[in-house]
Design a protein around this motif. Structure first.
Motif, short mmCIF file in Angstrom:
data_model
loop_
_atom_site.label_atom_id
_atom_site.label_comp_id
_atom_site.label_asym_id
_atom_site.label_seq_id
_atom_site.Cartn_x
_atom_site.Cartn_y
_atom_site.Cartn_z
N ASP A 94 -18.80 -1.44 -109.58
CA ASP A 94 -18.12 -0.15 -109.46
C ASP A 94 -19.12 1.00 -109.58
O ASP A 94 -20.13 0.90 -110.28
CB ASP A 94 -17.05 -0.03 -110.55
CG ASP A 94 -16.15 1.17 -110.32
OD1 ASP A 94 -16.42 2.24 -110.90
OD2 ASP A 94 -15.17 1.03 -109.55
N ALA A 95 -18.79 2.13 -108.92
CA ALA A 95 -19.67 3.30 -108.96
C ALA A 95 -19.87 3.83 -110.38
O ALA A 95 -20.89 4.44 -110.70
CB ALA A 95 -19.11 4.41 -108.07
N ARG A 96 -18.86 3.56 -111.26
CA ARG A 96 -18.94 4.07 -112.64
C ARG A 96 -19.69 3.12 -113.57
O ARG A 96 -19.82 3.40 -114.76
CB ARG A 96 -17.53 4.32 -113.19
CG ARG A 96 -16.79 5.43 -112.44
CD ARG A 96 -15.30 5.39 -112.72
NE ARG A 96 -14.71 4.15 -112.18
CZ ARG A 96 -13.42 3.89 -112.15
NH1 ARG A 96 -12.57 4.77 -112.61
NH2 ARG A 96 -12.95 2.76 -111.65
N GLY A 101 -24.39 1.79 -111.55
CA GLY A 101 -23.59 2.78 -110.83
C GLY A 101 -24.38 3.99 -110.40
O GLY A 101 -25.61 3.96 -110.30
N VAL A 102 -23.65 5.11 -110.16
CA VAL A 102 -24.30 6.30 -109.61
C VAL A 102 -25.31 6.93 -110.57
O VAL A 102 -26.24 7.61 -110.13
CB VAL A 102 -23.25 7.35 -109.18
CG1 VAL A 102 -22.40 6.85 -108.05
CG2 VAL A 102 -22.37 7.77 -110.35
N TRP A 120 -25.05 6.12 -102.90
CA TRP A 120 -24.72 4.87 -103.60
C TRP A 120 -23.54 4.25 -102.87
O TRP A 120 -22.56 4.93 -102.57
CB TRP A 120 -24.34 5.18 -105.05
CG TRP A 120 -24.08 3.96 -105.90
CD1 TRP A 120 -24.95 3.38 -106.76
CD2 TRP A 120 -22.86 3.18 -105.96
NE1 TRP A 120 -24.36 2.28 -107.36
CE2 TRP A 120 -23.09 2.13 -106.87
CE3 TRP A 120 -21.63 3.25 -105.31
CZ2 TRP A 120 -22.12 1.17 -107.18
CZ3 TRP A 120 -20.66 2.29 -105.59
CH2 TRP A 120 -20.91 1.27 -106.51
N THR A 121 -23.62 2.94 -102.58
CA THR A 121 -22.49 2.29 -101.90
C THR A 121 -22.40 0.82 -102.29
O THR A 121 -23.40 0.17 -102.58
CB THR A 121 -22.60 2.41 -100.36
OG1 THR A 121 -21.46 1.80 -99.76
CG2 THR A 121 -23.86 1.74 -99.84
N ASN A 122 -21.16 0.32 -102.32
CA ASN A 122 -20.94 -1.12 -102.51
C ASN A 122 -20.17 -1.70 -101.32
O ASN A 122 -19.64 -2.80 -101.40
CB ASN A 122 -20.18 -1.38 -103.82
CG ASN A 122 -18.78 -0.79 -103.81
OD1 ASN A 122 -18.36 -0.17 -102.82
ND2 ASN A 122 -18.05 -0.95 -104.89
N GLN A 125 -16.90 1.56 -101.68
CA GLN A 125 -17.00 2.94 -102.17
C GLN A 125 -18.33 3.51 -101.69
O GLN A 125 -19.30 2.77 -101.50
CB GLN A 125 -17.01 2.97 -103.71
CG GLN A 125 -15.73 2.48 -104.37
CD GLN A 125 -15.96 2.31 -105.87
OE1 GLN A 125 -16.43 1.26 -106.32
NE2 GLN A 125 -15.65 3.33 -106.64
N LYS A 126 -18.34 4.84 -101.51
CA LYS A 126 -19.59 5.49 -101.12
C LYS A 126 -19.67 6.85 -101.80
O LYS A 126 -18.69 7.60 -101.80
CB LYS A 126 -19.65 5.68 -99.59
CG LYS A 126 -20.99 6.21 -99.09
CD LYS A 126 -20.95 6.50 -97.60
CE LYS A 126 -20.45 7.91 -97.34
NZ LYS A 126 -20.52 8.31 -95.96
N GLU A 127 -20.81 7.13 -102.42
CA GLU A 127 -21.03 8.44 -103.05
C GLU A 127 -22.34 9.00 -102.52
O GLU A 127 -23.35 8.28 -102.47
CB GLU A 127 -21.12 8.31 -104.58
CG GLU A 127 -19.92 7.64 -105.24
CD GLU A 127 -18.69 8.54 -105.28
OE1 GLU A 127 -18.85 9.76 -105.05
OE2 GLU A 127 -17.58 8.02 -105.52
N ASP A 143 -21.68 16.71 -104.82
CA ASP A 143 -21.11 15.70 -103.90
C ASP A 143 -21.23 16.21 -102.47
O ASP A 143 -20.97 17.39 -102.20
CB ASP A 143 -19.62 15.49 -104.20
CG ASP A 143 -19.41 14.67 -105.46
OD1 ASP A 143 -20.39 14.05 -105.92
OD2 ASP A 143 -18.29 14.69 -105.99
#
Length: 673
Positions: A94-96, A101-102, A120-122, A125-127, A143
């Protein structure tokens, strides 16, 4: 021709798209390779600018960043000169996550003084972050919608122009659809199916905006809008206006009081993910794969539906070869894959003819020619392409698929096509008669349905969903009990009906009823129909009513991982009454050859994982990827030079070979279509 250089891949490894090194084939690596292809093919970064698993210095630690990008390929590739860092994780991270994470990405960006961008991506999710120094002199992260492309133009990230829209490459559109759907599912609390239909509305808005030439694009969110509640409401208002146009144009799909039910925050996020792509111009196979995979994951019903793989659909359509003026039907249209594939096949013929008429190739057409060609496509789609399905959700999904590909949504109709025609709804018969150009009163019963030149279909299979209704069964000869005279190897139909019949058997006869005499069909059927001794009456009925043109035996893994039924595709041409009468009078069937083929490789295994070609020692091989040759320079004389070419694995799939062999066989047999 020069011999293609083949590279062998060790077991359990993949060849990195950017640097050509072998790496372990893991879920995390799949995410990274997808991103690498996007960097090179969509964002136009040179592989020389990109470094994989680059070692950073963070105090006493030396972590490795998954992907780093430098401003240009000539600059010294030190930590100080990194422009962009990308971290790729497997779906379960997870991004968190505190460690992966991020925050890990932000710490990497902070350690690189000139690094402005990070992603950041899995895969779900993408940030994206833009690093800057705030008023107090502290590092801060904003962001952003997306990372900049190689040309560094930030305007296109926030508000793309028509000229800057990108065609999706490889699995990237699937990647984006999954990310958007997952975002809705998680953040708006919707179940998978409602989440899918909300995503569908937004995709419709995207396509409507792309079609709204020559007005500027309105389907966008700036990074600032996406980041605050007021901006998110502005985006919602802008997209809602587009949706009003969508509803007016597609009243058969959306109700007048329909609205986008996503939260403003989710809507802004999804718009930011989709806005950079051209859904109209992206390659049809890439769109089809992305769309049909997400539809299949969310709308698969319990009526024996298992959707046909794209490679099989392509093979069937190329073999059946629908023509520009022929009416084409899929009587169990599912997600619309067969119809889109058939329409694409016909559009290719149409484009060839149109180019010949106006005296130039498509790339040289002016805007008037493009519009005229699109009108021809819309007219053809409205007149010649039809799809029926019992599942109203799939009907809506098929219409969307047709619209996304070529605006042919008009004749996708919801019905149980096995019902007696007098039981079909008045609305269905009205729409069908209007589209066919016949009187509604002409559609009376099962003997008055000969409207279509070509049928391509994969009917629902299964003993778990048998048809037992006497009113339905009495329309079909194949629903009767047949006696077997073993001495003469002959079957005779009795007056007695069977108590229940699997739907695929009835669909064979219904499709025959729907074909004009001389019309042809390609139909996917379980092998039991072609081989089971107790079903010999079906084969006798098929031979009596059709010329059996071809039978293609599909590998047992074709429909895996969801269904292991052994299947074949049968190609049939309906006999005319005159032909049947002649054979009955003479007591002998016409003698002819039948094309037979076995597809032993379908490009994936029973788990659905792709299978690639191997060398004689059993190692996977790599060949140059001709679709991604990069022109990276010029000689002093101005000639283009290529100094890097990506390589790719080759799927082990025999379906593309069958139509070519079949076409030669047809010519020998004197079959005109």
């Amino acid at each position: 021709m020069p011999e293609t250089k083949v590279i062998v891949i060790p077991e359990g490894k993949i060849c990195d798209y950017v640097d050509g090194k072998f790496r372990n084939d893991t879920p995390e690596e799949y995410v990274r390779q997808t991103i690498e292809k996007r960097l090179v093919n969509e964002h136009k970064y040179s592989p020389k600018q990109i470094r994989i698993e680059y070692t950073l210095q963070l105090g006493s630690r030396k972590p490795r960043a998954d992907i780093v990008i430098f401003d240009n390929s000539d600059i010294e590739q030190t930590q100080n000169n990194i422009k962009l860092i990308i971290e790729c994780k497997k779906e379960t991270v997870d991004a968190r996550n505190a460690k992966d994470g991020v925050e890990q990405l932000k710490s990497y960006m902070s350690a690189c003084p000139n690094c402005e961008w990070g992603m950041w991506t899995n895969g779900k999710q993408k940030e994206v972050f833009h690093k800057y120094v705030d008023d107090k002199g502290n590092l801060a992260f904003m962001d952003y919608n997306d990372i900049p492309s190689a040309d560094g133009n930030l305007d296109d990230i926030n508000r793309p122009k028509r000229s800057s829209l990108k065609n999706a490459y490889d699995d990237n559109l699937l990647f984006v659809f999954k990310t958007c759907h997952n975002h809705i599912h998680v953040n708006d609390g919707l179940q998978k199916q409602p989440a899918f239909f909300e995503l569908l509305k937004v995709i419709f808005c995207k396509i409507e905006d792309e079609r709204n030439i020559p007005k500027p694009l309105e389907f966008y969110t700036t990074s600032e809008e996406r980041s605050n509640p007021d901006g998110q409401l502005t985006v919602r208002k802008r997209i809602s206006k587009i949706f009003e146009r969508v509803k007016r144009k597609h009243g058969k799909i959306f109700d007048a009081n329909d609205e986008i039910k996503l939260s403003p925050r989710s809507l802004a996020y999804i718009v930011s993910e989709l806005q950079k792509y051209s859904l109209l111009n992206t390659n049809i196979d890439i769109k089809g794969k992305a769309y049909e995979e997400i539809v299949g994951a969310n709308l698969r019903g319990d009526r024996g539906e298992f959707f046909t793989p794209r490679n099989v659909m392509k093979m069937v359509v190329e073999m059946i070869n629908p023509q520009i003026d022929e009416k084409v039907l899929d009587s169990s249209c599912g997600t619309g894959g067969f119809l889109v594939t058939a329409m694409t096949h016909v559009i290719a013929q149409l484009e060839k003819d149109f180019s010949k008429d106006i005296g130039c190739e498509r790339k040289d057409w002016d805007s008037d020619s493009v519009r005229a060609f699109q009108d021809r496509i819309s007219e053809m789609a409205a007149t010649n392409f039809f799809g029926f399905d019992i599942n109203p959700d799939l009907v809506k999904a098929t219409k969307m698929n047709m619209v996304m590909n070529n605006d042919g949504s008009g004749n996708i109709l919801q019905t149980n096509s096995l019902l007696p025609p007098h039981e079909w709804s008045d609305d269905f018969k009205t729409k069908l008669a209007e589209a066919l150009g016949v009187k509604k009163s002409d559609i009376r019963n099962h003997t008055t349905l000969e409207f279509f030149n070509v049928i391509v279909t994969n009917p629902p299979f299964g003993s778990k969903i048998p048809v037992k209704d006497k009113n339905v069964l009495e329309q079909f000869e194949l629903a009767h009990i047949w006696d077997n005279d073993k001495a003469n190897n002959k079957w005779t139909m009795t007056e007695r009906l069977q108590s229940s019949v699997p739907p695929e058997i009835l669909f064979i006869e219904r499709c025959t009823q729907l074909l004009v005499p001389g019309g042809r069909m390609g139909i996917v059927l379980p092998d039991s129909i072609l081989g089971s001794p107790g079903l010999g009456y079906i084969r006798e009925w098929l031979i009596k009513n059709h010329r059996i043109v071809a039978s293609v035996d599909l590998h047992v893994d074709t429909f895996q991982p969801r269904n292991g039924t052994q299947t074949s595709v049968l190609f049939l041409q309906k006999k005319t009454e005159e032909q049947k009468q002649t054979e009955e009078t003479s007591g002998t069937m016409a003698d002819y050859n039948i094309f037979m083929a076995m597809v032993e490789k379908v490009g994936h295994d029973k788990r659905g994982n792709p299978i690639f070609k191997r060398d004689p020692e059993g190692n996977e091989i790599l060949v140059p990827d001709t679709n991604s040759v990069l022109v990276l320079g010029e000689t002093s004389e101005g000639d283009k030079t290529v100094s890097h070419q990506q390589k790719k694995k080759v799927e082990d799939d025999q379906t593309p070979d069958v139509p070519e062999i079949f076409a030669k066989w047809k010519q020998q047999e004197g079959i005109a279509w």
